[in-house]
Design an enzyme around this catalytic site. Structure first.
Site, PDB file in Angstrom:
ATOM      1  N   GLU B 145      42.920  55.450  25.054  1.00 27.19           N
ATOM      2  CA  GLU B 145      42.466  53.969  24.981  1.00 27.19           C
ATOM      3  C   GLU B 145      43.658  53.177  23.926  1.00 27.19           C
ATOM      4  OE1 GLU B 145      38.433  53.206  24.765  1.00 27.19           O
ATOM      5  OE2 GLU B 145      38.134  53.002  26.400  1.00 27.19           O
ATOM      6  N   GLU B 300      37.370  57.617  32.659  1.00 25.25           N
ATOM      7  CA  GLU B 300      35.941  57.212  31.994  1.00 25.25           C
ATOM      8  C   GLU B 300      35.377  55.961  32.776  1.00 25.25           C
ATOM      9  OE1 GLU B 300      36.159  55.896  28.006  1.00 25.25           O
ATOM     10  OE2 GLU B 300      37.328  57.258  27.424  1.00 25.25           O
TER      11      GLU B 300
END
EC number: 3.2.1.23
Lengths: 680, 680, 680
Positions: B145, B300
C-alpha cells in the site's frame, strides 16, 4: 476629486507584450479612468537582489498615459520575491505553534523584520525616484492589504520588537506586571527579557498580554506602512493610500486613517448571502467614518465571483452595478476592481476579472462597460456627487480594543462583536437613517443619538465622554458588555460601566447570566440559546440572545424585563433622563424586529425625524449624498418610487418610477431637503 | 491463471511456532490456495542492521509448500524497523507543517530517502537470493500500500529530489516560471535552488506548484517500487505485483500499471453504507481497466468488520461472499483477505480475520470455508472464469491530474471529483452496462460511448482525442469542469474546453455560476445548494448540484435548460452532431434519476443495446464475464431471475430461481450472447 | 474533622494590602472557616532564583489566624515563574507534534523534568520550614490540579524517563516487545534506547505503547506529588492533600489516593446542563470511594458562573447551595470555592467569586453567607454529619486502564467509557441506591451487587475476582466491552471475557457488531445508530446503542434478545446462576428507561431492598449519610416529602414538607434505619 474614478488592478506582467495595447483600447472602451499597477511586481522589478528592471513598467505607464488612463502606482512591496527568504530566512513569519511559513503564496514576511523593511524601502526609493514625476501618476498605493494573511508573527525578531514596544508602553516591568495582572497564576516577569509573544501555551494566555500583542501587531504593520510613506513623502506630493479591508479585525484602522490621504477599501460580499447588502452598507459607513466623512475609494471589489470561498457564487445580473452604487451613495468617489484582466494562471485565475476569460462577448464585460459609461455621466459639478458628503445624526461607537478583547476565549460568553454592531447598524439603517461609526472618545456633538454596543474595553476618557454626551442633551444607548474593563482589561469594580456611566444610566450590573446550552453545538449550528423578553418598547413579548445579566436599577425607568427563569422580572432595558438628554441601557441582544422598535423609539426621543419610505415593494436602500438620493432595490420584486425629483441616470421623473430587482436610481433633490443622509 | 486464487495475508511471526501447523491444516480445510507472507517482517528478518534471520521464514514457506499452499512473497520493506530511524533520523517523513513523524506505527519513511531505498534494496536482494527458487513462490509482493499514510514528504531530502524532478521536467527555471505562472503574486524563482516543497504558507499556494508536487510525490513512490522491482527482475521471472488501493488520490496508478505483472487491489467498503456495492463496483472496474482488461487480484478485503472507522460495522451474513463475487464478476482472478489469523495484539487486532478470535465455531469461519469450496469448484476450464474478460462498449475518462487539480482550494467551487465520477458510473451501470475507465488520450476506438466528467486538466492531445472520437462516430458526453486548463493549469482562454472540443460540442462557456449558499455548513451537512433544471432528456423538471454555468451555444441543440434565477433559460444540456458521431455537453450534475435518463438517451444514441433486466425484485447487480453472467442481490428482498441458463454454483435452472438478499448465481450462457459485459 | 469546613482559594497577592483586612472581616461574616492560600504564589515568593520573599505571606497567615480562619497552605509549585523557563528552557513541556509550550498561562512544566522537580522541592523546603509550625495551618495543599493542562509531555527529558520506566516495568526489551506485540507492523525494538514517547506518527500508534505512556504520565505526575510530600512529611505532621478533578482521564487516582491524607476534589458542573446533578453525584461517589468511604473535601466549586466554557451560565438562585449539600450528602466534610474574591485581572476574572465584582450587595454573596451559617449550625456531634459515612451495597467497577484503552482509536467502535459508567450509575441511583466505585480486584464482600461496565482491560486477578464474587453469592452484572484484553492489551482469545468469567456467565462472544452508520456525523450530532432490543427484563421492546455483539450461550438464561438485521434473535441479556450467586451479561447499552428496569431486576435479585420514594413531585435526590437523609430537589417543581423525621436545617417536621426547586432538607433519622445509603 475631479471624477468618479473607475478602474481596477492591472497586472500586465502576467501577459505578453501584445496584449498591453489591447488592454488600453478596452479600458478606454469600458470607461476606465484609473488603473492600479505593480501591486505584485517586486520579483519582476527586482529579479535578483539589487538588480532592477523598470523598462517594462515604463512602457506600461507610458501606454496608459497615452491612452488617458491615470495610474494608482503600487510600491510593489506586498509580496517579496523568493530570493529574500533564501538570503534571509528569518524574514519568513512564524505561527503561534512555531511553524515558519514558506515562500509560495504571498505576503511571507515578518512585519517586524528590519531586513524586510529595509529591502522594501530600497525598492520604494527606486520606484519613487523613477515615477514620482510620471504624468500618469494620480495616487500612490502602498503595499497591499496589510496583514490579510500574516498579521501576527511569533518569531524571535518579533519577540524582540514586542519587548521594545512593551518597554516603551510601560516604562518598567513592574508597571507591566501591574497592567497585565501577572500576580494571578504566578506570571510575574522579572524583566522585559523574559517576555515572549503569546505563543501556544498550556491553557488560556494572559488576556492583557494577548491584547497588547494585538495592539503591537497592528502597530508593526502601521510602522511598515509609515516606513514606505516616509520615502514617498520625501520625493512626491501625490496623495498616498493603502487598501483597507473593511472590518478587518487584526488592524486598527482608527490609528491608520490619519496617515492615508484618502481611505480606500477592498470588500467582497458574498453574492449568495441575502444579508450581504446590509453587511456591506456597514462597511461603506465605516470607510466614510474613518476619513471623517471625506470621500473614499472602493479600491477592490469583484466583477462577479471570487474563488476563495468554498462555493463561489456569481453575481446576479445587475448586482455588481447595484453594489457599486451602494458605495457611491455611502461616500465613495471611485469604483475599482480586482482585477482588470482575469488571470490565466496562479491562485486567482478563477477570481472574476473585468475582462473575463471569455472576452468581451460576455455579460460581465457588458456590465463593466455600462457602469463605466454611467459613472462618467454622473461625474462632474452638475450631478455634484464626487466630493460631496453624507449627513448623519446617528453614530455607533466602535473600537478595535473592544473587538479584540470581548472575543478572547476567557470572556463571559461567546460574543461576535461584529454581529452585535451589525444588529444595531441594521436596526438603525432600516429606519432610513444614515449612521456613522465613531470612537467613544471623539467629539460627539454633531450627533443626536449615539449607540455603544458591547464596548467592552473603555478608558476613563471614553466612559466620561459618553456620559457627557447624554448630559449635554444627546440620547445615549449603551448595550450589554460595555465598559466592563479599562484599557488594561482590569475590571471596573462595583458594577462595571465606570462611575460616570453608572450615574448617567442609573443602573449597575450585578452579575452576567448569558443564555447557555449544555450542548456546544447550539453555538455552531441549530438555534442559539435564547432568553425571554417583554416590554412595550419591543412591541410586547420577544426573545434575546448572546447575553443577559442581572441589572440593578438605582434610578431609572424600566422599559422592558427578562421573562425567564432566574432573570424573570429583572430589567432588560432601562432609560434615565440625565442632564439635558437621556441614557438607555440594553442588557441583551433583542431579536431583530424588537431591536428595530427599540431603535425607533430611541431615535424619536433623540428628536430625529424618521424619513418616509421612498418606495413601496422591493427591498430598497435609500441614501442621501450631496444633492441626490441614491435608491437601490436589493430585493427580488419590483419597487415603485414615491420620491419627487428626477433620476440623474435616466432623466425620468422619480415619482411612480419602477425599480426592478438590482435597479438603481439617483434622484436629484432640491437643495437642503431634510437633514439625514438616508431615508427609506 | 490456473485457478481462482483464494487466501490472505499470513503473519506467522505474530504467533508461536505451534500454531503454524494448525494454520496450514486450517488453510487446507478452508480451501486456501495462496498466502501473502512477510509484508511486515523487516524487523524480524533484519533485527539489527545487516544481521539477517531467515530460518523462521524458511520454515514457514516450507510448511506452506508441504501443505500445497502457494506463496505471494512480500519484499518486507513496507515498514522499516525502529533502528533505521535511530541510525538515520532523516529517513523519517516530515509533514507540511514541519512535524517529523516518529516510529511507532508503520510506513515511517520519506519516499525520496536514498538511505531508505538503499536499505530496502539490500533487504530485497537477500530475500530474492534466498527465495527466488523456492517451489512455493507464485508471486512477488513489493512493499505494501505505497503511500497510504505517507504520500507526501516535505523534508529537506524531498526538497532536493523535488528540485531535481523539476529541473528534469522544465529544463530551465524560466520555463518553470512560465508553467507555474509565477508572474502572479511575485513568485518568480531566480533558480531551482530557491524552490521548496509546498510547505505551509500564508495563503493559497501556487496551484501548479501543488500539482507538480502531487505528480512528483506519486513518481517518488513509483521510483521506490521500481527500485525493488529491478532487484527482483535481475534474479527471478516470477510475476510481480504491489497492492493498489482503489481510487487512491495520492498515487497515479495509470503510470504504475505498466510496471506490475498483475494488478492487485485492497478495498474495504463500509458495510454500514448502502451505497457500498455501487462504489465498490467502480473500484473493480478501475482495477480491470488499469490492466487493460486483464484479470486482477483482490489482494485484500476484510472477512467482516475493520477497526479503523469511528464505527466498524460487521459484514452481514453472506455479504462477504456477495462482495467477493462482485470482484470475480468484474475481472478478479483471486480473492484474498487481510488477514488469515486475527491478531492478538497491535493496532489491527480488532480488524476481523479469516480465522477469528473466536476460532472455527464462528459464522465468519464458516463463510470463509464455504466460499473457498465454491471458488475451487468454479475454477478451471469448464467454467471458464479465470482468465476471461468483461466486454464493454462504454468508458469514462479518468485522470489523476484532474482529481488533484479540481479539488485544490482555489478552484471555482468545491467539487468531489470521485463523487462526480461515481454519479456517471452509477447511472451507466444501473442501465446494465459494463463500464471501463480510460485515459482521455487513449485509443477509444473500442467504445461507442465515452463520458468525460470534470476532466479539469486536459492536454491538447486529450482534447483532440476526445473530439476525434466523436467525429469518428462515437458518442461523446462532456461533463462540466472539463478541459478548463492545460497540463500546467493554464486556463484555456476564450470559453474553456479547447478548440477541438468547442468545435465538436458547438458551445463555449462564458462564466461559472455554481449553486452556492451563504452558510458553509450547507456543504458539510444539510442539503447542498441546488439549481433547477428542466428538459425532456431528464424526463421533465429536476434539480442539479455542485456546478452550473453560462453556456453559450454556437451550433448545438439544447436538450435541457436551467430554470433558476440568473441562469433561467440558459442551456444545461446540449447535443451536436459532429462528423459521424455526436457530442453532448452537460453543465451541471443532475440528480441521480435525471442523470440516469440522460445516460440512457446517450447510450441509445450510441447504438448500444440496453440489456433486459435479469431479475425482478431485490437490488440486483448483473455482470457478464466470459461465458457467465454473475448475478448478485445486494437488496433486502428476494429477487427472482428471468435469465435462461444454468447456475454454475448450484446446477439449478436460472429462470425463476430465487436469489435471497446477498444471494449469488453464476449463470452459464451460450457462447457469444450479446456484446455488453453487464446486464441488469 | 471538627466541623464542616467552609471556605475557598484566597489570593491576596492580587490585591493591595488594604483589602486584606476587609477580606478577613468578610470571611468572618460569611462563616468562612478555612482559606486555601498560595496556590499561584511561586513568582511572588521567589521572584528571582533563590531570592525569597515571605514577609507578605507571614502577614496574610497571621491575619487569617487572628481572624480565626484556618489555612490550607499550598506549596505554590503549580505554576513556575517565567524565570524558570528562561534559565532552563528544557523544563517547558512539548506536545506530541513537537510544539514547546510557552510561559504565559500556567502549569508550563514537563512533569518528568528533574530541574522543575528540584526547584519545586527547594521552594517547598522553604515553605515548610517557615510555616510548618504556624498556628493557622490546618492542611497542606500540594501543587494544584496535577496534569489539568499538561498531563503528557513528549520532550527528550520525558523520553529518557519513559525509557527508564519501561525498563523497570519490563526488565528486558524482549519482554517489552512481547507485551507490546511489536511483531505486528515490524515494530520490534532492539533496545530500550530506540523507544520514544508516542509522538505523531504516520497512522495508528501501537496501542500498548499508548497505554503504557498513559500509565507513565500518570506516574510521573504522582512522582512530582510524592517528591513534595517527602519534603513535607520530614518536617510536619499536618495532613496533606492535593486537589483531584473528578473523573479526570489522564490521572489514575486509584494509585494516588493512598498517598493523600484526605481526598479533595475540584468540580465544575455546567449549570446549563439538566443532567449536571446526576453527573456530579457520580463524581461525589468516586471521591468517597477513592478514600475508602472516608470523608473528603470539595476543594473547589464555583459560586456561580465559570468563564472557560463557550457559554458560561450563571447558577440559578439556590443551585450553589443545593449542589453543595449534594457533596455533603455524599461524604464531603467541607465545601470550598474557587475563589474567595473575584479577580480584577487575568484569565479568570470572569470566573465568579464568593465576593463578586459587585461586592456584598449581591445575591451571590447573600447565598454564600446563608450557606456558611447553615453549615456552621449543621456541624458538630449533635447533627453527626462530619466524619460519618454513606453505607452502600452496590458497586461499579471502574479503572483508568479500561478508560484509556477502550477510547483508543483502533478499538472496535467509538465508546465513551464515562458515558457508559454514567448510564449504569444513573440507573442505580435512580432506584434510590447508594453506589460505590471499586477496583475490580478489590475485596467485594461488602457488596451484594457489582456492575462491571466496559471493563475493557482486565487482569487475570480481576477476572477471577469478579467471577468469585458471583460464586460467593453476589449478583454480578457484566457489561459489553469487558475483559476483552489483559493488561498488555492482548486479546483474551476464544471468546473474550477470560475463562473464569466465561464459566460464571455461561456465554462467550463470537464477534462484535456495533450499530454503525455510513455517515460519521451520526456520531457527532443527530441520532446515534441504534439496535432493536426486546425482553421482559426491559419491559418489552426498546433500543440500545454504542455496542452490540454475537453472544453465544453455553449455559445461561436469555433475558432479552436483539431484534435487528443480522443480530435478530441473538441474546442481548443473559443470566446464569453460579455458585451461590448469579452472573448477568449485557451485550449493548440499553436506553435509559430499559436499563433502569434491568438494574431494578438485578438489585432485587441481589436481595437489596429498594427504598420507597421520599417525596412526590420535583426531581428529588435523597442520600443517607450517618443519621440523616439529605433530600435535594433538582427539579423545576415543588416536591412534597413523605419521610418521617425532622429537618435539621429548619426544625420542621419532614412529613408533608414542601421542597421548592433547589430546596434542601436534612432529615434526622432514628439510628440504624435501613442499610442503603440512599433512597428516593
Amino acid at each position: 476629486m475631479v471624477t468618479i474614478w473607475y478602474g481596477g488592478d492591472y497586472n500586465p506582467e502576467q501577459w505578453p507584450r501584445e496584449t498591453w495595447d489591447e488592454d488600453v483600447r478596452l479600458m478606454q472602451r469600458g470607461g476606465i479612468s484609473i488603473a492600479t499597477v505593480g501591486v505584485f511586481s517586486w520579483a519582476r522589478l527586482e529579479p535578483r537582489p539589487g538588480e532592477y528592471d523598470f523598462a517594462w513598467l515604463d512602457e506600461v505607464l507610458d501606454g496608459l498615459h497615452a491612452g488617458g488612463i491615470r495610474v494608482d502606482l503600487a510600491t510593489a512591496t506586498a509580496s517579496p520575491p523568493p530570493w529574500l527568504a533564501r538570503l534571509h530566512p528569518e524574514t519568513l513569519p512564524v505561527t503561534e505553534h512555531g511553524v515558519r511559513l514558506e515562500v509560495g503564496s504571498r505576503q511571507q514576511y515578518c512585519p517586524s523584520s528590519p531586513v524586510y523593511r529595509e529591502h522594501a524601502r530600497r525598492l520604494v526609493e527606486r520606484v519613487v525616484e523613477r515615477y514620482a514625476q510620471h504624468p500618469a501618476l494620480e495616487l500612490w498605493h502602498v503595499n497591499n492589504e496589510y496583514g490579510c494573511h500574516v498579521s501576527h508573527c511569533y518569531c524571535e525578531v518579533s519577540a524582540a520588537a514586542f519587548r521594545a514596544w512593551l518597554a516603551a508602553r510601560y516604562g518598567s516591568v513592574e508597571e507591566l506586571n501591574r497592567a497585565w495582572g501577572t500576580a494571578f497564576w504566578s506570571q510575574a516577569y522579572a524583566s522585559f527579557d523574559e517576555i515572549e509573544p503569546p505563543r501556544a501555551a498550556p491553557t488560556f494566555r494572559n488576556p492583557t498580554h494577548l491584547l497588547d500583542f494585538d495592539r503591537f501587531s497592528s502597530d508593526e504593520l502601521l510602522a511598515c506602512y509609515l516606513s514606505e510613506v516616509e520615502v514617498i513623502r520625501a520625493a512626491s506630493r501625490v496623495p498616498i493610500t493603502t487598501n483597507f479591508m473593511g472590518f478587518f479585525k487584526p488592524v486598527d484602522y482608527w490609528k491608520w486613517a490619519p496617515h492615508v490621504d484618502i481611505v480606500s477599501d477592498d470588500t467582497y460580499p458574498d453574492p449568495a448571502d441575502p444579508l450581504s447588502p446590509a453587511y456591506a452598507s456597514m462597511v461603506r459607513d465605516l470607510m466614510r467614518s474613518l476619513g471623517g466623512g471625506a470621500p473614499w475609494l472602493l479600491m477592490e471589489q469583484s466583477p462577479s465571483a471570487v474563488n476563495w470561498r468554498a462555493q463561489n457564487a456569481a453575481k446576479a445580473p445587475g448586482q455588481m452595478r447595484a453594489w457599486s452604487y451602494q458605495s457611491v451613495a455611502r461616500g465613495a468617489d471611485g469604483i475599482l476592481f480586482f482585477q482588470w484582466r482575469q488571470s490565466k494562471a496562479g491562485s486567482e485565475k478563477f477570481h472574476s476579472g473585468m475582462l473575463p476569460h471569455g472576452g468581451t462577448d460576455t455579460r460581465v464585460w457588458r456590465e463593466i462597460e455600462q457602469l463605466g459609461g454611467e459613472l462618467q455621466r454622473l461625474s462632474g459639478p452638475e450631478a455634484g456627487v464626487e466630493g460631496s458628503r453624507v449627513p448623519s445624526s446617528v453614530a455607533i461607537a466602535f473600537d478595535w480594543d473592544s473587538w479584540w478583547a470581548i472575543e478572547q476565549p476567557a470572556s463571559p460568553t461567546t460574543v461576535s462583536y461584529l454581529e452585535t454592531l451589525f444588529a444595531w447598524h441594521h436596526a438603525l439603517t432600516s429606519l432610513g437613517l444614515a449612521v456613522d461609526f465613531v470612537r467613544a472618545e471623539a467629539d460627539l456633538s454633531a450627533y443626536r443619538l449615539v449607540v455603544a454596543p458591547a464596548h467592552f474595553v473603555a478608558t476613563d476618557a471614553q466612559v466620561g465622554n459618553l456620559a457627557a454626551f447624554a448630559d449635554a442633551g444627546g440620547t445615549l444607548v449603551v448595550g450589554f458588555g460595555t465598559a466592563i474593563t479599562d484599557e488594561h482589561l482590569h475590571v471596573r469594580l462595583g458594577g462595571y460601566l465606570g462611575e460616570p456611566l453608572r450615574r448617567a444610566l442609573g443602573v449597575w450590573i450585578e452579575e452576567f447570566a448569558p443564555p447557555a446550552a449544555a450542548d456546544l453545538r447550539a453555538i455552531g449550528g441549530g438555534a442559539a440559546p435564547a432568553v425571554a423578553l417583554d416590554g412595550e418598547v419591543f412591541g410586547g413579548a420577544t426573545t434575546g440572545s448572546v447575553w443577559a445579566e442581572f441589572v440593578r436599577v438605582e434610578e431609572a425607568e424600566t422599559l422592558a424585563t427578562f421573562g425567564d427563569g432566574a432573570l424573570a422580572g429583572w430589567p432588560a432595558v432601562t432609560r434615565r433622563a440625565t442632564g439635558h438628554g437621556s441614557a438607555w441601557y440594553v442588557a441583551t441582544l433583542p431579536d431583530p424586529g424588537a431591536l428595530g422598535r427599540l431603535a425607533e423609539r430611541a431615535a424619536r426621543e433623540a428628536g430625529i425625524e424618521l424619513p418616509s419610505p421612498v418606495a413601496s415593494g422591493g427591498q430598497v436602500e435609500a441614501v442621501r449624498r450631496g444633492g441626490s438620493v441614491f435608491v437601490i432595490n436589493h430585493g427580488a420584486d419590483d419597487a415603485v418610487l414615491r420620491l419627487d425629483g428626477t433620476d440623474r441616470l435616466t432623466g425620468a421623473a422619480a415619482s411612480g418610477m419602477t425599480l426592478p430587482p438590482q435597479g438603481v436610481a439617483v434622484i436629484a433633490l432640491p437643495v437642503s431637503d431634510g437633514e439625514n443622509g438616508a431615508s427609506g
